[in-house]
Each structure stands twice: as C-alpha cells, then as structure tokens.
Enzyme design. Structure first.
Site, PDB file in Angstrom:
ATOM      1  N   ASP A  99      87.604  45.988 -41.676  1.00  0.00           N
ATOM      2  CA  ASP A  99      88.696  46.707 -42.343  1.00  0.00           C
ATOM      3  C   ASP A  99      90.085  46.253 -41.894  1.00  0.00           C
ATOM      4  O   ASP A  99      90.267  45.686 -40.827  1.00  0.00           O
ATOM      5  CB  ASP A  99      88.553  48.223 -42.132  1.00  0.00           C
ATOM      6  CG  ASP A  99      88.421  48.621 -40.668  1.00  0.00           C
ATOM      7  OD1 ASP A  99      87.912  47.820 -39.863  1.00  0.00           O
ATOM      8  OD2 ASP A  99      88.839  49.741 -40.313  1.00  0.00           O
ATOM      9  N   GLU A 165      86.385  50.551 -38.860  1.00  0.00           N
ATOM     10  CA  GLU A 165      86.519  50.618 -37.395  1.00  0.00           C
ATOM     11  C   GLU A 165      87.798  51.345 -37.003  1.00  0.00           C
ATOM     12  O   GLU A 165      87.851  52.051 -36.005  1.00  0.00           O
ATOM     13  CB  GLU A 165      86.497  49.216 -36.780  1.00  0.00           C
ATOM     14  CG  GLU A 165      86.308  49.210 -35.255  1.00  0.00           C
ATOM     15  CD  GLU A 165      87.534  49.639 -34.466  1.00  0.00           C
ATOM     16  OE1 GLU A 165      87.378  50.373 -33.474  1.00  0.00           O
ATOM     17  OE2 GLU A 165      88.655  49.252 -34.835  1.00  0.00           O
ATOM     18  N   GLU A 166      88.842  51.155 -37.807  1.00  0.00           N
ATOM     19  CA  GLU A 166      90.130  51.777 -37.476  1.00  0.00           C
ATOM     20  C   GLU A 166      90.116  53.286 -37.719  1.00  0.00           C
ATOM     21  O   GLU A 166      91.086  53.969 -37.430  1.00  0.00           O
ATOM     22  CB  GLU A 166      91.262  51.134 -38.286  1.00  0.00           C
ATOM     23  CG  GLU A 166      91.432  49.623 -38.074  1.00  0.00           C
ATOM     24  CD  GLU A 166      92.016  49.265 -36.719  1.00  0.00           C
ATOM     25  OE1 GLU A 166      92.299  50.173 -35.911  1.00  0.00           O
ATOM     26  OE2 GLU A 166      92.187  48.059 -36.465  1.00  0.00           O
ATOM     27  N   HIS A 397      98.266  45.600 -34.715  1.00  0.00           N
ATOM     28  CA  HIS A 397      98.737  46.734 -35.535  1.00  0.00           C
ATOM     29  C   HIS A 397     100.235  46.645 -35.847  1.00  0.00           C
ATOM     30  O   HIS A 397     100.828  47.646 -36.228  1.00  0.00           O
ATOM     31  CB  HIS A 397      98.424  48.097 -34.874  1.00  0.00           C
ATOM     32  CG  HIS A 397      96.964  48.409 -34.784  1.00  0.00           C
ATOM     33  ND1 HIS A 397      96.461  49.691 -34.716  1.00  0.00           N
ATOM     34  CD2 HIS A 397      95.869  47.592 -34.766  1.00  0.00           C
ATOM     35  CE1 HIS A 397      95.130  49.654 -34.642  1.00  0.00           C
ATOM     36  NE2 HIS A 397      94.762  48.387 -34.665  1.00  0.00           N
TER      37      HIS A 397
END
Ligand SMILES: [Zn+2]
Ligand SMILES: [Zn+2]
Length: 425
Positions: A99, A165-166, A397
C-alpha cells in the site's frame, strides 16, 4: 564458548553457510531491470491501504504467469502465491506490503506519482512514501527466480502480498491480522516468515537487523474528560476539563519516567491531539485527548496500559471531573525470533558481505509484520535504499522520500537465498 565454536564448525562442514550459486546470481542480475520497471510502474500508480485493486491485479497476473497457485482478495486486496518445490519439506513465507500513503510527491522523477484521491474528506496526492513499491517489485522478482529453480527447493514458498500495512481507513479492518484470520498462515501451514523494509537512511548494499524486539508495539488511545461547563470568569462554579487534561498529560509522562523499567527497552507515550472548547470566555464541558503508546517489551507494555487505566480516571476525580480511556492495538512488537535470526544471519552475511550486515538498536516505529510473528517465528530486517555518499535523506512518509533503486537487487538476492537456506538446511 567451545561448544558454540564446535557447532559453528559443524555448520560449515554441513555447508549451511552456502554462498549463492553463480547461476542463480546471474539470473537475479538479469532481472534487475525488470524489477526496477515494476517498481516504477507501482510508484507511478500508487493506491491507498485497502484500495490496492490495480496493484493486486498486476501482482496476481505475474504470479499466475509463473505457474503459481494464486489466491486473490485475501484481506480484501491481498494476493498469495504458492510455489511447491520439486522436493518435499517445510513451508516458508515471504511477505511484501503493497500500500501507499496520502502524501503528495515532490520528487521530480519521470515516474513521479500524479495520482490524487479523496481521503477523510480531503483531496490529497497519493505516493509510495514508505517504499512498499520496492517491496512489491522485489518479491515479484523473488517469485520469478524461485519459480524457475523449483529443482533447488525442498518444500514450499508462500508469497504474501499484504495490503493496508499503514493501517486501514477508519471503520475498516485490514492488513496482516486480517490475512491471518483468513488463514494465510494455514494450508499449507507456514513454519517461518521473512520480511524486509527498504530504508531511505541506510546506504545501498547495507542490511540492518536486531534480534528480539526490533520495532515497537503501537497502541492508539483516546481519553474523554468530562467537566462542568461554566463562565470563563467564574471557574469555581464549574469543573475545567482543560485543566484536568493538562494534569493527565503531565501524569502520563511519569508512567514512563517512574513506572517503566527503562533498562528493558524504550517506551513512549505521546498525546498527539487535544480537542476542547469554543471561545475564550467559556470553560467547556469536555475534552478529548488522542495519542500513541510505543513499547518494545511485553511486560513493560502491560505495566504502562495498567497504570494509564488507573491514573486517568483518578486524576480527573482528584479535580472534580471524570475521565475514561480506551486503547486500540495497531501493531504487536516486531519480534525477531532469536533462534531463527541466528540461523539466518550467515545467509545475510554471505549475500551482502559480513561488513555490510549491521546489528542495530530497536526503533519505536511500528510494523504489522509483527502479527505474523505472534503466530510463527519470523525475521524482519532493513535494506539500504540510500544513494551512496548521501547523508541527508528525507524520512519515510514525507513528500521528498526517495529510494535509490540500485538497492533492490540485494533485496531480491537476500530474500531468495533466505527461502532456499531455510528450506534446504
Ligand atoms: Zn510506512
Ligand atoms: Zn513501510
């Protein structure tokens, strides 16, 4: 001492620390440009957690073309490929997360992401700002290599392409825990799992690892404070939830400094959001505090959660109000099984070079690979993605996050060899 030396010599005699076979190495070198091409395609077309529809399609298409048994729609958009070796044996899983994030890319690249979407009511760019595009491409490469070398495999390799996953969007479930609930570690039952994370601050060619707790358990907490609304000029006629919030925030930090056995591992409590009040001359009715807890030791985590549950209502009560606290677990401790880590370390050293495999300290970041490790032994490590000579790299990020693609080749080699060495020895 003597005993472990003997064990080590025995391992050498048995050939457990085998180097990568030259034909395998040249096959991997040959697909490097293909892996980079896949990565650029994923990078240019990123999809948010639980929305990895096109990404999953591309992965499934590739795995099917290799003749693997393929499952799609696992935990909504996850893809699983099963490769049976020519000889029977154990089952090993290799995991990649797929993702992207609601971040607007600022890098000027030919394959820069121009994708935008709606996220929590706001328009945002979408970017592979954590490098999961490289993980996906690396694992597709590993699948291709291993599927062409079935004669060298004793056992089964399960390729797990994991969504979210995030973290799934609010109100949805997703990620590793849902894949596990849906049976990803069963049928055939997986004996061990490996995963990696590319890192923008680790030089290309370097691998970093730590046995036992390597990344933190992540909890989200929400505290609701209830006071009694009154005029700002006459606080004695009400109960101030903002003052209570301040005392709570202060008190929470004493749980780290006084109640946590810090020699056992790092621990963090952070309040990240406070909401209360409407204007300067009103003491409001309530306040809400939202924050995160990070722990690397299971006993410390239990103490911290217990003390928070005791302290929050007690502080509020001391000042005439009420408060409740709720916890939500986001990830477990990313715990590298010490025996498995020891067993696989020679593989990392043989492939990357002994001086390129560094033992590092734990981080307080979180990773949902940890949920697999709660069920079966697993090993999770970090792969260099920083351009050699570079010292300042944008963190994960962020809009400037950048990965040097030349780091991916080592990822394909290491993951392929980990699977082979685990199954064949
Ligand atoms: Zn991330
Ligand atoms: Zn990540």
């Amino acid at each position: 001492m003597k005993y472990s030396f003997l064990c080590l010599s025995l391992l050498f005699t048995l050939g457990i620390q085998a180097q990568m076979q030259p034909d395998l190495e040249s096959q991997i070198n040959d697909i490097e440009s293909q892996v980079i091409e896949w990565r650029r395609d994923f990078h240019e077309h990123p999809e948010l957690s639980n929305r990895e529809f096109k990404t999953a399609e591309k992965i499934a298409k590739h795995l099917k073309s290799l003749g693997l048994e393929v499952q799609t729609g696992v935990a909504k958009t996850g893809v699983v490929g099963i490769l049976k070796g020519d000889n029977p044996g154990k089952v090993v899983a290799l995991r990649a997360d797929i993702d992207a994030l609601p971040v607007t890319e600022r890098n000027e690249l030919p394959f820069k992401s121009k994708v935008t979407t709606e996220f929590l009511g706001k328009t945002t760019g979408v970017m592979h700002a954590c490098g999961h595009d490289t993980h996906t491409a690396i694992l597709m490469g590993v699948a291709e290599i291993l599927s062409k070398n079935k004669d060298k495999i004793n056992g089964t390799v399960k390729f797990i392409f994991q969504p979210a996953e995030e973290g799934p969007p609010p109100g949805e479930k997703g990620g590793a825990s849902v894949m596990i609930t849906e049976g990803v570690l069963k049928n055939p039952d997986v004996d061990a799992i490996f995963g990696l994370h590319i890192n923008s601050g680790t030089p290309v060619g370097t691998i970093r690892y730590k046995p036992e707790g390597t990344m933190a358990a992540v909890e989200r907490f929400v505290i609701n404070v209830k006071g009694k609304q009154t005029h700002g000029s006459a606080p004695w006629s009400g109960t101030d939830p903002i003052l209570i919030s301040a005392k709570i925030i202060d008190g929470l930090q004493t749980i780290i400094s006084r109640d946590s056995k810090l020699v056992d591992g790092a621990a963090v409590i952070s309040v990240g959001k406070i909401t209360s009040g409407v204007r300067f001359n009103i003491i409001p009715e309530s306040a809400e505090l939202i924050g995160t807890i990070r722990t690397l030791d299971a006993d410390m985590k239990a103490v911290i959660l217990k003390r928070m549950s005791e302290m929050v209502p007690a502080i509020a009560k001391a000042y005439g109000g009420d408060a409740t606290i709720e916890f939500q677990n986001n990830t477990a401790i990313t715990y590298n099984d010490p025996d498995l880590t020891n067993k696989m370390l020679p593989t990392l050293q043989n492939i990357a070079g002994k001086d390129k495999v560094e033992l590092v300290k734990a981080t307080t970041g979180g990773e949902d690979f940890s949920f697999f490790q709660e069920v079966i032994p697993g090993f999770y490590f970090f792969l260099g993605g920083q351009t050699p000579g570079e010292t300042l790299s944008a963190p994960h990020h962020t809009p400037d996050f950048f990965i040097d693609e030349s780091g991916m080749l080592l990822g394909v080699k290491v993951m392929s060899q980990l699977a082979l060495d685990y199954l064949n020895n």
